[in-house]
Design a protein around this motif. Structure first.
Motif, PDB file in Angstrom:
ATOM      1  N   LEU A 190      46.305  51.990  26.184  1.00 50.07           N
ATOM      2  CA  LEU A 190      46.102  52.400  27.576  1.00 50.07           C
ATOM      3  C   LEU A 190      47.120  51.770  28.526  1.00 50.07           C
ATOM      4  N   ALA A 191      47.748  50.685  28.119  1.00 44.60           N
ATOM      5  CA  ALA A 191      48.742  50.047  28.989  1.00 44.60           C
ATOM      6  C   ALA A 191      49.920  50.970  29.280  1.00 44.60           C
ATOM      7  N   PHE A 192      50.152  51.964  28.437  1.00 43.73           N
ATOM      8  CA  PHE A 192      51.241  52.899  28.688  1.00 43.73           C
ATOM      9  C   PHE A 192      50.955  53.782  29.907  1.00 43.73           C
ATOM     10  N   ALA A 193      49.732  53.738  30.426  1.00 41.28           N
ATOM     11  CA  ALA A 193      49.417  54.478  31.648  1.00 41.28           C
ATOM     12  C   ALA A 193      49.835  53.721  32.905  1.00 41.28           C
ATOM     13  N   LEU A 194      50.144  52.442  32.770  1.00 45.21           N
ATOM     14  CA  LEU A 194      50.531  51.647  33.932  1.00 45.21           C
ATOM     15  C   LEU A 194      51.976  51.957  34.323  1.00 45.21           C
ATOM     16  N   PRO A 195      52.280  51.958  35.620  1.00 44.22           N
ATOM     17  CA  PRO A 195      53.658  52.238  36.048  1.00 44.22           C
ATOM     18  C   PRO A 195      54.587  51.078  35.712  1.00 44.22           C
ATOM     19  N   ASN A 196      55.829  51.401  35.376  1.00 45.72           N
ATOM     20  CA  ASN A 196      56.843  50.377  35.143  1.00 45.72           C
ATOM     21  C   ASN A 196      57.477  49.952  36.465  1.00 45.72           C
ATOM     22  N   PRO A 197      57.756  48.665  36.633  1.00 45.29           N
ATOM     23  CA  PRO A 197      58.481  48.223  37.823  1.00 45.29           C
ATOM     24  C   PRO A 197      59.950  48.620  37.735  1.00 45.29           C
ATOM     25  N   VAL A 275      58.489  28.162  32.527  1.00 44.74           N
ATOM     26  CA  VAL A 275      57.351  29.024  32.217  1.00 44.74           C
ATOM     27  C   VAL A 275      57.071  29.927  33.403  1.00 44.74           C
ATOM     28  N   VAL A 276      56.740  31.179  33.120  1.00 50.52           N
ATOM     29  CA  VAL A 276      56.394  32.153  34.153  1.00 50.52           C
ATOM     30  C   VAL A 276      54.881  32.300  34.174  1.00 50.52           C
ATOM     31  N   HIS A 277      54.262  32.051  35.305  1.00 50.96           N
ATOM     32  CA  HIS A 277      52.807  32.144  35.431  1.00 50.96           C
ATOM     33  C   HIS A 277      52.441  33.526  35.978  1.00 50.96           C
ATOM     34  N   THR A 278      51.671  34.280  35.203  1.00 51.30           N
ATOM     35  CA  THR A 278      51.208  35.596  35.632  1.00 51.30           C
ATOM     36  C   THR A 278      49.707  35.688  35.393  1.00 51.30           C
ATOM     37  N   SER A 279      49.041  36.473  36.226  1.00 51.34           N
ATOM     38  CA  SER A 279      47.580  36.600  36.087  1.00 51.34           C
ATOM     39  C   SER A 279      47.134  38.030  35.831  1.00 51.34           C
ATOM     40  N   THR A 280      48.070  38.986  35.845  1.00 49.55           N
ATOM     41  CA  THR A 280      47.741  40.376  35.543  1.00 49.55           C
ATOM     42  C   THR A 280      48.852  40.973  34.690  1.00 49.55           C
ATOM     43  N   ARG A 286      56.370  43.000  35.812  1.00 50.75           N
ATOM     44  CA  ARG A 286      57.393  42.727  36.818  1.00 50.75           C
ATOM     45  C   ARG A 286      58.304  41.572  36.409  1.00 50.75           C
ATOM     46  N   GLU A 287      57.705  40.526  35.841  1.00 50.03           N
ATOM     47  CA  GLU A 287      58.510  39.372  35.442  1.00 50.03           C
ATOM     48  C   GLU A 287      59.346  39.684  34.203  1.00 50.03           C
ATOM     49  N   ALA A 305      56.951  44.455  26.561  1.00 44.98           N
ATOM     50  CA  ALA A 305      58.401  44.404  26.355  1.00 44.98           C
ATOM     51  C   ALA A 305      58.960  45.765  25.953  1.00 44.98           C
ATOM     52  N   VAL A 306      58.340  46.409  24.958  1.00 45.69           N
ATOM     53  CA  VAL A 306      58.874  47.703  24.509  1.00 45.69           C
ATOM     54  C   VAL A 306      58.595  48.793  25.544  1.00 45.69           C
TER      55      VAL A 306
END
Length: 390
Positions: A190-197, A275-280, A286-287, A305-306
């Protein structure tokens, strides 16, 4: 129309919460008048982030911590009885309940039968009792070795109204455990439904996704040794990157991974590593869009990544990572986290950099197909929702 969403959500796992984000966005766009409520592990986080009604899944708040004292054991046992009635009361109010993605039918990481498997079984059972459609949507599955977990997860799958999978190996695993999968479709995550930055890559920067890995559900006796070996080998690889002029950004996929990232930074002791801190999952995307190439362990780090079209090496803990990489046309850039070979990883990374332009083109083509498949999955979900009103 009342729609419920169910899962280990709001607890810091970026992949799980990304699946929730994707499904919520679809429901709000296509079914704006539906009432939505989430039955989950982290209701406070879900309410704050998504502005949706949410209820705690388990009566006992320390459900997923080890009960070491008699009082804790008693409360945990009592919670199992109370949870049956709490789940039944919530399910009977819904027209349809959706389990959005996630590896809900696998035990590739340590899992006790009285935890998540029991909760999922209660959901499907009470769905049958109250004629509420339970939808296992684009879920991950694996062959489960121990009898207790297998009985509960297979039972939950059989009682569900609808099942679909994120890959073929998940459907094959359920079929091997006796579930009739002849009418179960395979779509994609389902993550493929999310928009790419918008990609804004910083040249010469490498992303490395790390995790708090302790082996699988059958490795509890050797968990600490497995963990030490993994951290040591990933530290060696990060050191090689820093020594060879790369800037390294460490990514995590769950809040428990941050301690591993901190240990690697301390051991390498280089200004080139952070380290990059992300919560979503959106923040992670984006990072990750800012790096040139990625080496990752957690499944949803690999997927992010892909999805971004980044040349990627997957150091996977389960077959799902290998399956995803093969489906994206880059299956040669994988190895097992259990048998991680640092010298081989260096060679894979070097080849990946040399073939960067070719791999980006392959990933771009495959992402177009993945977008089409996830749109088909969400269209099937809408058909179920429209047919579920009482």
């Amino acid at each position: 129309m009342r729609i419920g969403l169910f899962g280990l959500l709001g607890t810091g796992n970026l992949g799980n919460d990304g699946s929730l984000t994707a499904v919520l966005a679809h429901l709000r766009a296509e079914h704006p008048h539906a009432g939505i409520e989430v039955f989950c592990s982290g209701p406070d986080e879900v309410r704050a982030r998504h502005g949706v009604s949410a209820i705690r899944m388990n009566w006992y708040r320390d459900e997923y911590t080890t009960a070491s004292r008699l009082g804790s054991v008693v409360r945990k046992g009592l919670g199992k009885v109370i949870d049956f009635f709490r789940t039944a009361n919530w399910v009977r109010k819904q027209d349809v309940v959706i389990v959005p993605g996630m590896g809900v039918l696998e035990t590739t990481l340590p899992l006790r039968p009285w935890g998540w498997p029991y909760s999922l079984f209660l959901l499907s059972l009470t769905g049958k009792l109250f004629f509420t459609k339970v939808v296992l949507l684009a879920v991950g599955a694996g062959t489960v070795a121990d009898r207790a977990n297998r009985t509960l997860l297979v039972g939950a799958a059989r009682l569900a109204h609808y099942r679909s999978y994120r890959d073929e190996i998940s459907r094959d695993a359920m079929g091997a455990m006796g579930v009739d999968t002849s009418r179960d479709p395979v779509h994609t995550d389902l993550a493929f439904a999310l928009p790419n930055p918008v990609p804004l890559a910083d040249h010469g920067v490498v992303g490395v996704g790390v995790m708090d890995y302790h082996g699988s559900n059958t490795d509890r006796d050797n968990a600490e040794r497995i963990h030490r070996d993994y951290v040591r080998r990933m530290t060696q690889f990060v050191s090689w990157l820093a020594e060879n002029g790369r800037v390294v950004r460490l990514f995590v996929g769950d809040h428990v991974d941050e301690a591993v990232a901190d240990r690697i930074i301390e051991a390498v002791d280089s200004r080139a590593v952070s380290v990059v801190h992300t919560s979503t999952l959106d923040e992670l995307l984006r990072e990750m869009a800012r790096v040139d190439a990625i080496v990752a362990s957690r499944y949803h780090n690999v997927l992010a990544a892909v999805k971004l079209g980044k040349p990627t090496v997957a150091v996977g803990y389960a077959a799902k990572s290998d399956a995803l990489m093969a489906e994206m046309g880059v299956g040669e850039f994988c190895q097992s986290i259990r048998d991680l070979d640092v010298d081989r990883l260096v060679k894979q990374f070097t080849v990946m950099e040399e073939r960067s332009a070719e791999l980006r083109a392959v990933l771009t083509r495959r992402n177009t197909e993945m977008t089409r498949r996830v749109e088909l999955q969400l269209a099937e979900l809408s058909a179920i929702v429209r047919g579920s009103s009482r």
